[in-house]
Motif scaffolding. Structure first.
Motif, PDB file in Angstrom:
ATOM      1  N   ALA A 485       0.832  -1.207   0.000  1.00  0.00           N
ATOM      2  CA  ALA A 485       0.000   0.000   0.000  1.00  0.00           C
ATOM      3  C   ALA A 485       0.867   1.258   0.000  1.00  0.00           C
ATOM      4  N   TYR A 486       1.984   1.203   0.697  1.00  0.00           N
ATOM      5  CA  TYR A 486       2.906   2.347   0.719  1.00  0.00           C
ATOM      6  C   TYR A 486       3.393   2.669  -0.696  1.00  0.00           C
ATOM      7  N   VAL A 487       3.793   1.651  -1.447  1.00  0.00           N
ATOM      8  CA  VAL A 487       4.269   1.884  -2.812  1.00  0.00           C
ATOM      9  C   VAL A 487       3.121   2.364  -3.699  1.00  0.00           C
ATOM     10  N   ALA A 488       1.957   1.722  -3.568  1.00  0.00           N
ATOM     11  CA  ALA A 488       0.806   2.116  -4.399  1.00  0.00           C
ATOM     12  C   ALA A 488       0.455   3.582  -4.205  1.00  0.00           C
ATOM     13  N   ALA A 489       0.713   4.109  -2.995  1.00  0.00           N
ATOM     14  CA  ALA A 489       0.394   5.506  -2.698  1.00  0.00           C
ATOM     15  C   ALA A 489       1.477   6.463  -3.160  1.00  0.00           C
ATOM     16  N   GLY A 490       2.527   5.943  -3.807  1.00  0.00           N
ATOM     17  CA  GLY A 490       3.565   6.819  -4.341  1.00  0.00           C
ATOM     18  C   GLY A 490       4.931   6.628  -3.740  1.00  0.00           C
ATOM     19  N   GLY A 491       5.082   5.658  -2.838  1.00  0.00           N
ATOM     20  CA  GLY A 491       6.375   5.422  -2.211  1.00  0.00           C
ATOM     21  C   GLY A 491       7.325   4.655  -3.107  1.00  0.00           C
ATOM     22  N   HIS A 492       8.586   4.614  -2.703  1.00  0.00           N
ATOM     23  CA  HIS A 492       9.614   3.852  -3.399  1.00  0.00           C
ATOM     24  C   HIS A 492      10.156   2.801  -2.438  1.00  0.00           C
ATOM     25  N   ALA A 493      10.324   1.565  -2.939  1.00  0.00           N
ATOM     26  CA  ALA A 493      10.784   0.474  -2.095  1.00  0.00           C
ATOM     27  C   ALA A 493      11.843  -0.340  -2.814  1.00  0.00           C
ATOM     28  N   LEU A 494      12.782  -0.845  -2.037  1.00  0.00           N
ATOM     29  CA  LEU A 494      13.754  -1.825  -2.518  1.00  0.00           C
ATOM     30  C   LEU A 494      13.616  -3.069  -1.664  1.00  0.00           C
ATOM     31  N   VAL A 495      13.363  -4.203  -2.315  1.00  0.00           N
ATOM     32  CA  VAL A 495      13.265  -5.499  -1.648  1.00  0.00           C
ATOM     33  C   VAL A 495      14.422  -6.354  -2.139  1.00  0.00           C
ATOM     34  N   HIS A 579       4.108   0.200  -9.478  1.00  0.00           N
ATOM     35  CA  HIS A 579       2.952  -0.335  -8.762  1.00  0.00           C
ATOM     36  C   HIS A 579       2.147   0.845  -8.239  1.00  0.00           C
ATOM     37  N   GLY A 580       0.975   1.059  -8.804  1.00  0.00           N
ATOM     38  CA  GLY A 580       0.209   2.231  -8.427  1.00  0.00           C
ATOM     39  C   GLY A 580       0.976   3.485  -8.788  1.00  0.00           C
ATOM     40  N   ALA A 581       1.147   4.369  -7.808  1.00  0.00           N
ATOM     41  CA  ALA A 581       1.859   5.623  -8.050  1.00  0.00           C
ATOM     42  C   ALA A 581       3.337   5.544  -7.695  1.00  0.00           C
ATOM     43  N   GLY A 582       3.806   4.357  -7.268  1.00  0.00           N
ATOM     44  CA  GLY A 582       5.188   4.245  -6.816  1.00  0.00           C
ATOM     45  C   GLY A 582       5.976   3.188  -7.558  1.00  0.00           C
ATOM     46  N   ASP A 583       7.233   3.025  -7.164  1.00  0.00           N
ATOM     47  CA  ASP A 583       8.140   2.060  -7.787  1.00  0.00           C
ATOM     48  C   ASP A 583       8.642   1.069  -6.752  1.00  0.00           C
ATOM     49  N   ALA A 584       8.712  -0.223  -7.157  1.00  0.00           N
ATOM     50  CA  ALA A 584       9.241  -1.274  -6.302  1.00  0.00           C
ATOM     51  C   ALA A 584      10.391  -1.964  -7.028  1.00  0.00           C
ATOM     52  N   TRP A 585      11.559  -1.908  -6.454  1.00  0.00           N
ATOM     53  CA  TRP A 585      12.764  -2.521  -7.013  1.00  0.00           C
ATOM     54  C   TRP A 585      13.019  -3.863  -6.342  1.00  0.00           C
ATOM     55  N   TYR A 586      13.615  -4.776  -7.115  1.00  0.00           N
ATOM     56  CA  TYR A 586      13.956  -6.087  -6.549  1.00  0.00           C
ATOM     57  C   TYR A 586      15.374  -6.452  -6.960  1.00  0.00           C
ATOM     58  N   VAL A 587      16.158  -6.909  -5.991  1.00  0.00           N
ATOM     59  CA  VAL A 587      17.514  -7.388  -6.243  1.00  0.00           C
ATOM     60  C   VAL A 587      17.560  -8.866  -5.876  1.00  0.00           C
TER      61      VAL A 587
END
Length: 678
Positions: A485-495, A579-587
């Motif tokens: 939900a954080y990413v969908a709302a515009g956040g950026h995440a790295l997993v 994802h939604g308004a944000g970006d999710a990165w994966y390494v």
């Protein structure tokens, strides 16, 4: 600045711990010395500026030399001596190590380790947390201490036990097994629910009655991972229950704030401090530089940031650190000139409003006789003592920063449960260890000059521009949904790899890895493909990696880099998903340090994360604290060269004005009260 409300901690009935300026303190063990030394010590404490002293930490055998016989004469004298000299008391309950008479009369209190053998007195913490006999005697002692000193004006803080669980967090005795079964009944309600949670259909482990369940002692094979995970949860909860019981006794006699010293450090993992933090009136931590690590100073910063996270972003206390060397590492290195000051102010920069040491005067006997102290064996005509006095003067000059909070717009998710489960016995690679992956991600941000809040996976993330989730192997649906939900709302995440794999019961999430994060990341992993130790794989981006690869395919994510060698050439290694308004990165691999730093630099730029300080190889730390009336810029120079950084305001260590540029000498610290426009 992150404007989220702080998490409240402790008892509403307690008087908050308030100290004038930055507290400067130590553990004091007067029982090791005669009265003539006590008088000298208090004079020296005043010279150094020490104003908070912990006593009666290991006092049980002195206070209760025989069962039911109490002698408070020594503590009475010490408390009055400290109080007369304006030194406040952090009063221990004295229960951390029982006296020899107790284990002689009741050997059943002694802890039992994984192989079923007993551990004996002669060290410390030789007691089982579940022992009803130990608890009965310990709480009786607390009652006597609280009755006598609960209203004494010198007592500013109660110190329950000491480093709870440092040695005895996991006990496997019969008393523990009985308590474990009661905890399991409360958690699951029925034996059928427990069998489902533990997957006991495997290897014919199905239980028919609660009485059949034991502690997870060593077996001929690997053990049931659900049972081991729940035993960690139980053991943390059992010691927390013990802490609550001591606190309840203190509350009957005193409204002074109560705490205990956490051990947020690289080598202690048995207590889930996210569950403990709400129970203390102020979060306190013990931290010692660990020279078994490649970068002890960065681990110090990580531990301080995690302690601040436990405090809900509010100020906390450093209850213990070393003035110089410790005595329990394979090689106990002395601190370089100025290092004690830099370490201390690094904790202050990251939210500590009090700096304390173990211990005041170096012991002449016992296991810790070669552990450093504020007053060393060589006495006061020493460089160490002069730095102790100078540190007290510096902390006095920083008094106005107390109550201010650290500014951060990036967060890192940290979970003790993911640590316990992810480092279990039967896993894809024994070379992949949770804390090492967490430290790698943190170190990259640290090199970039980014201040990081370390928070629990279920924390409100809305105030952050970037959230990093390294190796979050175990995660609940709610915690995974929170990040999504954080990413969908515009956040950026790295997993990073080995995340989202299992649920709370250590049950694999079917349908492909990374399980709980597949939709967020837009990828599916069909199979893990770990690398052997020492093997390195290259990426088409020019980066290199080790430890881990995965048979990964994109289900919507953009492929940023692919393997150009190794077992899976051409397979995606780094992806980004809108994802939604944000970006999710994966390494999907363990990038080497430079490559991980480069990637996080790119992500931070896209997320508009502000680096407070310059990029450096760990030699420069810059952190900002913000108060109601001013902001404060801490600059710590661990390097061998002077540095110049932009700043304007008043420098508090030297008292000098700063106009646009501040020079920080090699090995020094500068703290600038910033001009409003800076």
């Amino acid at each position: 600045m992150n404007s989220r409300a702080a998490t409240s901690t402790g008892s509403a009935s307690a008087t908050p711990f308030v100290h004038e300026g930055v507290a400067y303190g130590c553990d004091y063990n007067p029982e090791q010395w005669g009265p003539e030394v006590w008088a000298e010590d208090v004079v020296l404490m005043r010279e150094a500026g020490v104003d908070l002293v912990a006593i009666n930490i290991f006092g049980w055998s002195q206070v209760e030399p025989r069962p039911g016989e109490y002698d408070f004469d020594r503590i009475d004298t010490i408390i009055e001596l400290l109080h007369a000299n304006g030194i406040r008391v952090n009063l221990g309950t004295g229960t951390s190590s029982p006296p020899p008479w107790l284990s002689t009369l009741h050997p059943e209190i002694l802890p039992v380790v994984e192989d079923g053998t007993t551990r004996y007195p002669g060290g410390r913490q030789a007691w089982c947390p579940s022992s009803p006999i130990f608890r009965e005697h310990a709480l009786a002692l607390v009652e006597k201490v609280a009755e006598r000193y609960g209203r004494h004006p010198a007592v500013a803080l109660w110190h329950v036990s000491n480093e709870l669980g440092c040695h005895n967090a996991l006990c496997y005795c019969d008393d523990t097994a009985a308590a474990f079964r009661l905890w399991l009944q409360a958690r699951y309600g029925t034996i059928e629910a427990l069998n489902s949670a533990w997957g006991t259909s495997f290897w014919s482990q199905r239980y028919g009655r609660w009485a059949e369940i034991l502690t997870p002692r060593l077996t001929l094979s690997s053990r049931n991972p659900g049972q081991v995970l729940d035993f960690h949860r139980f053991s943390s909860a059992e010691l927390l229950d013990y802490y609550r019981r001591e606190t309840a006794v203190l509350r009957r006699h005193s409204d002074v704030a109560v705490t205990t010293n956490f051990m947020v450090t690289s080598h202690i993992r048995n207590l889930d401090y996210w569950t403990w933090a709400p129970e203390v009136d102020i979060v306190a931590n013990d931290h010692y530089l660990d020279h078994r690590l490649a970068d002890p100073a960065t681990e110090l910063a990580f531990a301080a940031d995690l302690t601040r996270g436990l405090a809900g972003g509010q100020p906390w206390l450093l209850m213990e650190q070393a003035a110089g060397a410790v005595n329990w590492q394979p090689h106990n290195l002395a601190k370089a000139p100025g290092e004690m000051t830099r370490n201390s102010l690094a904790h202050v920069a990251r939210g500590a409003d009090g700096i304390c040491f173990f211990q005041w005067r170096a012991s002449l006997q016992g296991s810790e006789k070669f552990h450093s102290a504020l007053v060393p064996h060589a006495g006061t005509d020493t460089a160490l003592w002069r730095e102790v006095v100078a540190l007290g003067e510096t902390l006095d000059r920083l008094g106005e920063i107390t109550g201010s909070t650290v500014v951060a717009d990036a967060a890192l998710l940290f979970s003790w449960e993911a640590w316990w489960a992810g480092d279990g016995e039967s896993r894809p690679s024994q070379s992949v260890r949770y804390l090492e992956q967490v430290h790698a991600a943190y170190a990259a941000l640290h090199r970039l000059g980014v201040t990081v809040d370390i928070v629990a996976p279920g924390t409100d993330l809305s105030g952050y521009r970037l959230v990093v989730a390294p190796a979050l192997y175990l995660v609940s649906d709610a915690e995974a949904d929170n990040l999504t939900a954080y990413v969908a709302a515009g956040g950026h995440a790295l997993v990073t790899f080995f995340s989202g794999i299992v649920d709370e019961d250590d049950r694999v999430r079917p349908g492909g890895y990374p399980g709980a994060f597949r939709g967020l990341l837009g990828v599916t992993v069909e199979e893990f493909s770990p690398l052997l130790p020492g093997h390195v794989v290259g990426l088409d981006s020019g980066a290199s990696a080790s430890l881990w690869t995965e048979r990964l395919r994109s289900t919507g994510a953009e492929v940023i880099a692919r393997y150009r060698g190794g077992p899976l050439p051409g397979t995606p290694a780094i992806t980004r998903n809108r994802h939604g308004a944000g970006d999710a990165w994966y390494v999907a691999t363990a990038l080497e340090a430079g490559a991980l730093t480069d990637l996080l630099r790119t992500i931070c730029q896209q997320a508009r994360v502000t680096a407070v300080g310059p990029e450096s190889p760990g030699t420069i730390e810059v952190v900002r604290r913000a108060g109601a009336a001013a902001t404060y810029l801490f600059i710590i120079n661990h390097g061998e060269d002077d540095i110049d950084l932009p700043a304007s305001g008043r420098e508090l260590v030297t008292g000098e004005p700063v106009n646009r540029i501040v020079r920080v000498p090699a090995g020094a610290v500068r703290v600038i009260r910033e001009d409003p426009a800076s």
